[in-house]
Scaffold this motif. Structure first.
Motif, short mmCIF file in Angstrom:
data_model
loop_
_atom_site.label_atom_id
_atom_site.label_comp_id
_atom_site.label_asym_id
_atom_site.label_seq_id
_atom_site.Cartn_x
_atom_site.Cartn_y
_atom_site.Cartn_z
N ALA A 1 3.59 -74.66 1.65
CA ALA A 1 2.53 -74.21 2.56
C ALA A 1 3.11 -73.71 3.89
O ALA A 1 2.63 -72.76 4.47
CB ALA A 1 1.54 -75.32 2.81
N PHE A 2 4.15 -74.36 4.37
CA PHE A 2 4.81 -73.85 5.57
C PHE A 2 6.32 -73.91 5.37
O PHE A 2 6.82 -74.66 4.54
CB PHE A 2 4.40 -74.65 6.81
CG PHE A 2 4.85 -76.08 6.81
CD1 PHE A 2 6.07 -76.45 7.34
CD2 PHE A 2 4.04 -77.07 6.26
CE1 PHE A 2 6.48 -77.78 7.34
CE2 PHE A 2 4.43 -78.40 6.25
CZ PHE A 2 5.66 -78.75 6.79
N ALA A 3 7.03 -73.11 6.12
CA ALA A 3 8.48 -73.05 5.98
C ALA A 3 9.14 -74.04 6.94
O ALA A 3 8.62 -74.31 8.02
CB ALA A 3 8.96 -71.63 6.28
N LEU A 4 10.25 -74.58 6.51
CA LEU A 4 11.07 -75.37 7.43
C LEU A 4 11.84 -74.39 8.31
O LEU A 4 12.11 -73.28 7.91
CB LEU A 4 12.05 -76.23 6.64
CG LEU A 4 11.53 -77.60 6.17
CD1 LEU A 4 10.16 -77.49 5.54
CD2 LEU A 4 12.50 -78.22 5.19
N ILE B 1 14.90 -84.43 11.58
CA ILE B 1 13.55 -83.86 11.50
C ILE B 1 13.31 -83.22 10.14
O ILE B 1 12.17 -83.20 9.64
CB ILE B 1 13.34 -82.81 12.63
CG1 ILE B 1 11.87 -82.41 12.74
CG2 ILE B 1 14.17 -81.56 12.38
CD1 ILE B 1 10.99 -83.48 13.32
N VAL C 1 11.71 -85.47 7.62
CA VAL C 1 10.31 -85.78 7.93
C VAL C 1 9.42 -84.59 7.56
O VAL C 1 8.34 -84.76 6.99
CB VAL C 1 10.16 -86.12 9.43
CG1 VAL C 1 8.70 -86.38 9.76
CG2 VAL C 1 11.02 -87.30 9.79
N LEU C 2 9.89 -83.38 7.86
CA LEU C 2 9.10 -82.19 7.54
C LEU C 2 8.96 -82.03 6.03
O LEU C 2 7.91 -81.60 5.54
CB LEU C 2 9.74 -80.95 8.17
CG LEU C 2 9.58 -80.88 9.70
CD1 LEU C 2 10.45 -79.78 10.28
CD2 LEU C 2 8.11 -80.67 10.09
N TRP D 1 8.79 -84.43 3.94
CA TRP D 1 7.77 -85.40 3.56
C TRP D 1 6.37 -84.84 3.84
O TRP D 1 5.47 -84.95 3.00
CB TRP D 1 8.00 -86.71 4.33
CG TRP D 1 6.84 -87.64 4.32
CD1 TRP D 1 6.37 -88.33 3.23
CD2 TRP D 1 6.01 -87.99 5.43
NE1 TRP D 1 5.28 -89.08 3.61
CE2 TRP D 1 5.03 -88.90 4.95
CE3 TRP D 1 5.98 -87.64 6.77
CZ2 TRP D 1 4.05 -89.43 5.78
CZ3 TRP D 1 5.02 -88.18 7.59
CH2 TRP D 1 4.07 -89.07 7.09
N VAL D 2 6.20 -84.23 5.00
CA VAL D 2 4.90 -83.64 5.33
C VAL D 2 4.55 -82.54 4.32
O VAL D 2 3.41 -82.47 3.83
CB VAL D 2 4.90 -83.07 6.77
CG1 VAL D 2 3.59 -82.34 7.05
CG2 VAL D 2 5.11 -84.18 7.78
N GLU E 1 3.28 -84.14 1.25
CA GLU E 1 1.92 -84.67 1.43
C GLU E 1 0.89 -83.54 1.31
O GLU E 1 -0.14 -83.69 0.65
CB GLU E 1 1.79 -85.34 2.79
CG GLU E 1 2.59 -86.61 2.94
CD GLU E 1 1.98 -87.77 2.15
OE1 GLU E 1 0.75 -87.95 2.20
OE2 GLU E 1 2.75 -88.47 1.46
N ILE E 2 1.17 -82.42 1.96
CA ILE E 2 0.25 -81.30 1.90
C ILE E 2 0.13 -80.78 0.49
O ILE E 2 -0.96 -80.57 -0.04
CB ILE E 2 0.73 -80.16 2.84
CG1 ILE E 2 0.62 -80.59 4.30
CG2 ILE E 2 -0.07 -78.88 2.60
CD1 ILE E 2 1.11 -79.55 5.28
N ALA F 1 0.71 -82.26 -2.27
CA ALA F 1 0.00 -83.21 -3.13
C ALA F 1 -1.52 -83.09 -2.93
O ALA F 1 -2.28 -83.11 -3.90
CB ALA F 1 0.47 -84.63 -2.83
N ALA F 2 -1.94 -82.94 -1.69
CA ALA F 2 -3.37 -82.81 -1.41
C ALA F 2 -3.93 -81.54 -2.03
O ALA F 2 -5.01 -81.54 -2.62
CB ALA F 2 -3.61 -82.84 0.10
N VAL F 3 -3.20 -80.46 -1.89
CA VAL F 3 -3.64 -79.19 -2.47
C VAL F 3 -3.75 -79.32 -3.98
O VAL F 3 -4.75 -78.90 -4.58
CB VAL F 3 -2.66 -78.06 -2.09
CG1 VAL F 3 -2.95 -76.81 -2.90
CG2 VAL F 3 -2.73 -77.77 -0.61
N SER G 1 5.07 -69.36 7.71
CA SER G 1 6.07 -69.22 8.76
C SER G 1 6.59 -70.60 9.14
O SER G 1 6.12 -71.62 8.67
CB SER G 1 5.45 -68.55 9.98
OG SER G 1 4.64 -69.44 10.68
N LEU H 1 11.52 -90.55 12.17
CA LEU H 1 12.74 -89.95 12.70
C LEU H 1 13.78 -91.02 12.98
O LEU H 1 14.93 -90.90 12.60
CB LEU H 1 12.44 -89.26 14.03
CG LEU H 1 12.04 -87.81 14.01
CD1 LEU H 1 11.90 -87.33 15.43
CD2 LEU H 1 13.09 -87.00 13.27
#
Lengths: 148, 148
Positions: free
Chosen positions: A86-89, A103, A106-107, A109-110, A113-114, A116-118, B3, B134
């Motif tokens: 959904a978004f780029a690192l 970081i 963590v990103l 992981w986020v 999560e996204i 999985a929800a989708v 992005s 973090l």
DNA sequence: CGTCAATGTAACTATACCGGTTACATTTAC
DNA sequence: GTAAATGTAACCGGTATAGTTACATTGACG
């Protein structure tokens, strides 16, 4: 992704669902989607690899659903045509900074999560639901899995 | 979106959270993110408009969180920096075809379902959660809102 | 009040991705 | 064997994005 591949794939499969087993060729589909047959064939190819449709090559060929519309979920389609997240690192955080160093994990992981929800959402909508909404232009009977 | 703006924003806010009120300038943030200060200022600008941070201009200026990390959700950040939807609609379906005529409304509905699911997920993760992960590199105490 | 440091923003460039298109080898029905 | 269809490569043009330079504006501080 921010491409229209998913939209094209859903449109294509809706056409196949209404064709009720009669194979459609890429030219006919392209006409409804209003694009080029090659664009359709690219989508068809991905959908065939995911076993969502069956494609016959050669004269008189075309594509047809591999199973009934209520057995095809939008998640099947999403997985077939979707590449990225959904978004780029951001490419290369500074590793000498403690935040920059960790970081990324963590990103990720986020992102998970996204995604999985989708996927949970898309798994609850079938191609049959899409076709039902097409025909009336309104939401038909409340669908089993819906929330909110 | 596809992005890295969201990733940059989260990274930036994690830095601000660890600075504990001490304002950071775009140069320092850019160093950790490993990019150009202008890229950071563009993100900062969007975050300030969303009242997530407060920015002081002029000498000795910089950015600081507008409230405590546990009061900032990833949804706040997502809304601040995010323009578009998860997937694009295809531009112009053929309106002479019944499917082409009404597929757009169905795809909009799917977009809304996806976006709602994403927002529900992001609303349950706070900047504090990000900072906790973090520091350890591992997930800390199980966070309140988590599912699965 | 002047200087300096910082933001906000415009302008430009390079790059990547995507849709559209042409072209063609391959496959299959008849 | 021919015609019709897919699969796929190659290329083009448009668009979005990150990166960069430049500069006007703002504000702290002596």
């Amino acid at each position: 992704m921010a491409s229209s591949r998913f939209a094209v794939a859903v449109h294509t499969l809706a056409l196949l669902a209404r064709a009720e087993g009669q194979p459609l060729d890429s030219r006919a589909i392209a006409h409804s989607v209003n694009t080029n047959p090659v664009v359709i064939r690219r989508a068809l190819c991905a959908l065939a690899r995911a076993r969502v449709i069956r494609v016959r090559r050669g004269a008189g060929g075309g594509a047809a659903l591999a199973r009934a519309p209520h057995e095809i979920t939008l998640l099947d389609i999403y997985r077939a045509v979707n590449g990225g997240a959904a978004f780029a690192l951001h490419p290369a955080p500074q590793r000498r900074c403690p935040v920059g160093r960790s970081i990324h994990a963590v990103l990720c992981w986020v992102q998970d999560e996204i995604d999985a929800a989708v996927q949970r959402t898309l798994a609850e909508i079938t191609l049959q639901d899409v076709v039902d909404r097409l025909q009336t232009g309104r939401r038909p009977t409340p669908t089993r899995g819906r929330k909110r």
